[in-house]
Design an enzyme around this catalytic site. Sequence first.
Site, PDB file in Angstrom:
ATOM      1  N   GLY A 151     -46.079 -27.106  -8.641  1.00  9.19           N
ATOM      2  CA  GLY A 151     -46.500 -25.824  -9.214  1.00  9.19           C
ATOM      3  C   GLY A 151     -46.324 -25.887 -10.724  1.00  9.19           C
ATOM      4  N   ARG A 152     -46.021 -24.728 -11.296  1.00 10.09           N
ATOM      5  CA  ARG A 152     -45.871 -24.679 -12.765  1.00 10.09           C
ATOM      6  C   ARG A 152     -44.795 -25.656 -13.242  1.00 10.09           C
ATOM      7  NH1 ARG A 152     -46.671 -18.854 -11.310  1.00 10.09           N
ATOM      8  NH2 ARG A 152     -44.688 -19.215 -10.274  1.00 10.09           N
ATOM      9  N   ILE A 153     -43.615 -25.597 -12.599  1.00  8.24           N
ATOM     10  CA  ILE A 153     -42.499 -26.432 -13.056  1.00  8.24           C
ATOM     11  C   ILE A 153     -42.747 -27.895 -12.697  1.00  8.24           C
ATOM     12  CG2 ILE A 153     -40.019 -26.877 -12.769  1.00  8.24           C
ATOM     13  CD1 ILE A 153     -39.726 -23.761 -12.408  1.00  8.24           C
ATOM     14  N   ARG A 210     -48.446 -28.372   0.078  1.00 10.62           N
ATOM     15  CA  ARG A 210     -49.084 -28.188   1.385  1.00 10.62           C
ATOM     16  C   ARG A 210     -50.558 -28.572   1.347  1.00 10.62           C
ATOM     17  NH1 ARG A 210     -46.738 -22.317   2.168  1.00 10.62           N
ATOM     18  NH2 ARG A 210     -47.217 -22.428  -0.052  1.00 10.62           N
ATOM     19  N   ARG A 249     -34.067 -24.721  -5.256  1.00 11.51           N
ATOM     20  CA  ARG A 249     -33.075 -23.875  -4.599  1.00 11.51           C
ATOM     21  C   ARG A 249     -32.226 -24.752  -3.697  1.00 11.51           C
ATOM     22  NH1 ARG A 249     -33.806 -20.612  -7.929  1.00 11.51           N
ATOM     23  NH2 ARG A 249     -34.601 -18.488  -7.703  1.00 11.51           N
ATOM     24  N   ASP A 254     -28.837 -28.822  -9.651  1.00 13.96           N
ATOM     25  CA  ASP A 254     -28.626 -27.601 -10.436  1.00 13.96           C
ATOM     26  C   ASP A 254     -28.419 -26.402  -9.523  1.00 13.96           C
ATOM     27  OD1 ASP A 254     -28.580 -26.127 -12.946  1.00 13.96           O
ATOM     28  OD2 ASP A 254     -30.552 -25.340 -12.399  1.00 13.96           O
ATOM     29  N   GLU A 263     -23.841 -20.903  -3.826  1.00  9.93           N
ATOM     30  CA  GLU A 263     -23.339 -20.900  -5.212  1.00  9.93           C
ATOM     31  C   GLU A 263     -22.315 -19.786  -5.416  1.00  9.93           C
ATOM     32  OE1 GLU A 263     -26.888 -20.660  -7.592  1.00  9.93           O
ATOM     33  OE2 GLU A 263     -27.679 -22.525  -6.758  1.00  9.93           O
ATOM     34  N   HIS A 279     -26.465 -24.121 -12.060  1.00 13.06           N
ATOM     35  CA  HIS A 279     -27.700 -23.317 -12.048  1.00 13.06           C
ATOM     36  C   HIS A 279     -28.072 -22.871 -13.471  1.00 13.06           C
ATOM     37  CE1 HIS A 279     -30.283 -20.655  -9.218  1.00 13.06           C
ATOM     38  NE2 HIS A 279     -30.924 -20.842 -10.366  1.00 13.06           N
TER      39      HIS A 279
HETATM   40  P1  NAP Z   1     -44.796 -22.254  -8.298  1.00 11.31           P
HETATM   41  O1  NAP Z   1     -45.701 -22.450  -9.467  1.00 11.31           O
HETATM   42  O2  NAP Z   1     -45.080 -21.153  -7.347  1.00 11.31           O
HETATM   43  O3  NAP Z   1     -44.690 -23.642  -7.535  1.00 11.31           O
HETATM   44  C1  NAP Z   1     -44.178 -23.759  -6.258  1.00 11.31           C
HETATM   45  C2  NAP Z   1     -44.714 -25.022  -5.640  1.00 11.31           C
HETATM   46  O4  NAP Z   1     -44.112 -25.191  -4.346  1.00 11.31           O
HETATM   47  C3  NAP Z   1     -46.219 -25.040  -5.436  1.00 11.31           C
HETATM   48  O5  NAP Z   1     -46.743 -26.260  -5.892  1.00 11.31           O
HETATM   49  C4  NAP Z   1     -46.386 -24.949  -3.918  1.00 11.31           C
HETATM   50  O6  NAP Z   1     -47.553 -25.619  -3.507  1.00 11.31           O
HETATM   51  C5  NAP Z   1     -45.127 -25.698  -3.487  1.00 11.31           C
HETATM   52  N1  NAP Z   1     -44.765 -25.455  -2.098  1.00 11.31           N
HETATM   53  C6  NAP Z   1     -44.493 -24.282  -1.483  1.00 11.31           C
HETATM   54  N2  NAP Z   1     -44.169 -24.491  -0.196  1.00 11.31           N
HETATM   55  C7  NAP Z   1     -44.247 -25.832   0.013  1.00 11.31           C
HETATM   56  C8  NAP Z   1     -44.017 -26.675   1.135  1.00 11.31           C
HETATM   57  N3  NAP Z   1     -43.646 -26.170   2.321  1.00 11.31           N
HETATM   58  N4  NAP Z   1     -44.167 -28.014   0.985  1.00 11.31           N
HETATM   59  C9  NAP Z   1     -44.533 -28.522  -0.207  1.00 11.31           C
HETATM   60  N5  NAP Z   1     -44.759 -27.776  -1.315  1.00 11.31           N
HETATM   61  C10 NAP Z   1     -44.624 -26.446  -1.195  1.00 11.31           C
HETATM   62  O7  NAP Z   1     -43.318 -21.977  -8.813  1.00 11.31           O
HETATM   63  P2  NAP Z   1     -42.603 -22.532 -10.129  1.00 11.31           P
HETATM   64  O8  NAP Z   1     -42.729 -21.557 -11.220  1.00 11.31           O
HETATM   65  O9  NAP Z   1     -43.005 -23.954 -10.358  1.00 11.31           O
HETATM   66  O10 NAP Z   1     -41.064 -22.480  -9.626  1.00 11.31           O
HETATM   67  C11 NAP Z   1     -40.661 -23.255  -8.537  1.00 11.31           C
HETATM   68  C12 NAP Z   1     -39.289 -22.878  -8.053  1.00 11.31           C
HETATM   69  O11 NAP Z   1     -38.308 -23.349  -8.970  1.00 11.31           O
HETATM   70  C13 NAP Z   1     -38.994 -21.374  -7.987  1.00 11.31           C
HETATM   71  O12 NAP Z   1     -39.519 -20.792  -6.808  1.00 11.31           O
HETATM   72  C14 NAP Z   1     -37.489 -21.325  -8.049  1.00 11.31           C
HETATM   73  O13 NAP Z   1     -36.949 -21.346  -6.751  1.00 11.31           O
HETATM   74  C15 NAP Z   1     -37.116 -22.606  -8.778  1.00 11.31           C
HETATM   75  N6  NAP Z   1     -36.512 -22.338 -10.087  1.00 11.31           N
HETATM   76  C16 NAP Z   1     -35.239 -22.733 -10.305  1.00 11.31           C
HETATM   77  C17 NAP Z   1     -34.655 -22.499 -11.539  1.00 11.31           C
HETATM   78  C18 NAP Z   1     -33.260 -22.917 -11.834  1.00 11.31           C
HETATM   79  O14 NAP Z   1     -32.607 -22.262 -12.633  1.00 11.31           O
HETATM   80  N7  NAP Z   1     -32.765 -24.000 -11.247  1.00 11.31           N
HETATM   81  C19 NAP Z   1     -35.371 -21.838 -12.541  1.00 11.31           C
HETATM   82  C20 NAP Z   1     -36.663 -21.457 -12.274  1.00 11.31           C
HETATM   83  C21 NAP Z   1     -37.240 -21.717 -11.035  1.00 11.31           C
HETATM   84  P3  NAP Z   1     -48.369 -25.196  -2.196  1.00 11.31           P
HETATM   85  O15 NAP Z   1     -48.295 -23.697  -2.107  1.00 11.31           O
HETATM   86  O16 NAP Z   1     -49.729 -25.737  -2.460  1.00 11.31           O
HETATM   87  O17 NAP Z   1     -47.695 -25.896  -1.061  1.00 11.31           O
HETATM   88  C1  8YV Z   2     -32.166 -18.033 -13.087  1.00 13.96           C
HETATM   89  C2  8YV Z   2     -33.902 -18.981 -11.424  1.00 13.96           C
HETATM   90  O1  8YV Z   2     -30.967 -18.695 -12.901  1.00 13.96           O
HETATM   91  O2  8YV Z   2     -35.939 -18.126 -12.237  1.00 13.96           O
HETATM   92  C3  8YV Z   2     -35.306 -18.515 -11.255  1.00 13.96           C
HETATM   93  O3  8YV Z   2     -35.802 -18.539 -10.117  1.00 13.96           O
HETATM   94  O4  8YV Z   2     -33.297 -19.419 -10.512  1.00 13.96           O
HETATM   95  C4  8YV Z   2     -33.274 -18.973 -12.779  1.00 13.96           C
HETATM   96  O5  8YV Z   2     -34.195 -18.848 -13.796  1.00 13.96           O
HETATM   97  C5  8YV Z   2     -32.140 -16.744 -12.380  1.00 13.96           C
HETATM   98  O6  8YV Z   2     -33.349 -16.078 -12.411  1.00 13.96           O
HETATM   99  C6  8YV Z   2     -31.114 -15.817 -12.983  1.00 13.96           C
HETATM  100  O7  8YV Z   2     -30.926 -14.815 -12.101  1.00 13.96           O
END
Ligand code: NAP
Ligand code: 8YV
Length: 328
Positions: A161-163, A183, A240, A264, A269, A287
């Site tokens: 996705g975006r990240i 998917r 996550r 992370d 947590e 995180h």
């Molecule tokens: P996004 O653009 O919605 O990307 C999510 C990706 O997951 C899409 O490519 C989607 O593709 C894929 N996906 C969903 N279900 C799947 C499955 N069963 N098998 C394979 N791929 C699957 O979201 P994003 O902005 O990149 O963010 C992604 C995630 O990063 C967030 O939802 C959040 O949990 C996490 N995050 C963590 C932090 C942190 O602080 N550590 C910060 C920001 C975000 P398809 O739908 O085509 O399968």
């Molecule tokens: C933050 C995150 O830690 O954006 C998310 O999904 O997990 C992180 O950016 C969280 O949003 C802070 O509550």
Amino acid sequence: MSNPSLRTSAPDTVLQVSALLPALENALSERYRTVRLPELSDPAGYLRDHGKDVVAAVTSARVGVGDDLMDALPRLGAIVHFGVGYETTDVVRARARGIDVSNTPDVLTDCVADLAVGALIDVMRRMSAADRYVRAGGWDTAPFPLASRVSGKRVGILGLGRIGRAVAQRLDGFGVHVSYCTRSPVPGVDYRHLPTAKALAEACDALVVTVAGGSGTEGLVSASVLDALGPQGYLVNVARGSVVDEPALVAAVEAGGIAGAALDVFTDEPNVPRALLESDRVVLLPHIASATRETRAAMGDLALRNLERYLTEGALLTPVPEASRSAH
Ligand code: NAP
Ligand code: 8YV
């Protein structure tokens, strides 16, 4: 607003559900009649007596709005998440009640991708372990053991996705061979698509997890995926904790089933399994992937703009996608 018949003469209230960025908390209090739920001595009593006053809720991605809280807010019309993940809120349930939901996409993508690549390099080159080695005086007696090259390796991205795409773009600069699993294949992307997490793990030296959280991806990185990654393989998780089968990861780390992990996010947590705390081959981060001053300010600003737009125009600025429940 979900149910006009329930409107009363009571002032409309914004409910702050969790602790947030201080600047966002201050802006909410200055601009709106805001009630901070975590600071109430009797939150249940407040919800019973005043739940009907709440028209919008602002919450963190990690806390969301649970079902019980949603049920206690009959006039709730919008849930504004500070963060991009929103698996902590049942969006289908919310939408069935006419409640719209927003998150903060894009503004955090660069910082999360930066950290993912940094974590990948750290665990493969063993930078944090080498830092500990120097501090403990190990360098006085022996050179630090050789690590694993990053440039030119095969990296699998679980969730493009975006990240995930931002991680891939950064890795292009390292001459890394990127493949990915989603998917369905992402249109217009040249990286190799693999249909399952296991196939991706088999085809890479390091697996970077950037998939959405929630029930649809729970345990996606299973024991068999870790097995496919193998004793020379590395795992990076910035998505996550729920996406990785944590007991299976602990077992793999303890048995040398994988070469190392950089994490992370965790299942419970801030609790980190002891075996991970004790392993020198695991990089542990609290995180912090989006935790820079610049990005957190941008997230706060976007959350506030979502709330403002809802309260003035009745529609959120960055609503989460309609079909999101299957992944979240
Ligand atoms: P996004 O653009 O919605 O990307 C999510 C990706 O997951 C899409 O490519 C989607 O593709 C894929 N996906 C969903 N279900 C799947 C499955 N069963 N098998 C394979 N791929 C699957 O979201 P994003 O902005 O990149 O963010 C992604 C995630 O990063 C967030 O939802 C959040 O949990 C996490 N995050 C963590 C932090 C942190 O602080 N550590 C910060 C920001 C975000 P398809 O739908 O085509 O399968
Ligand atoms: C933050 C995150 O830690 O954006 C998310 O999904 O997990 C992180 O950016 C969280 O949003 C802070 O509550």
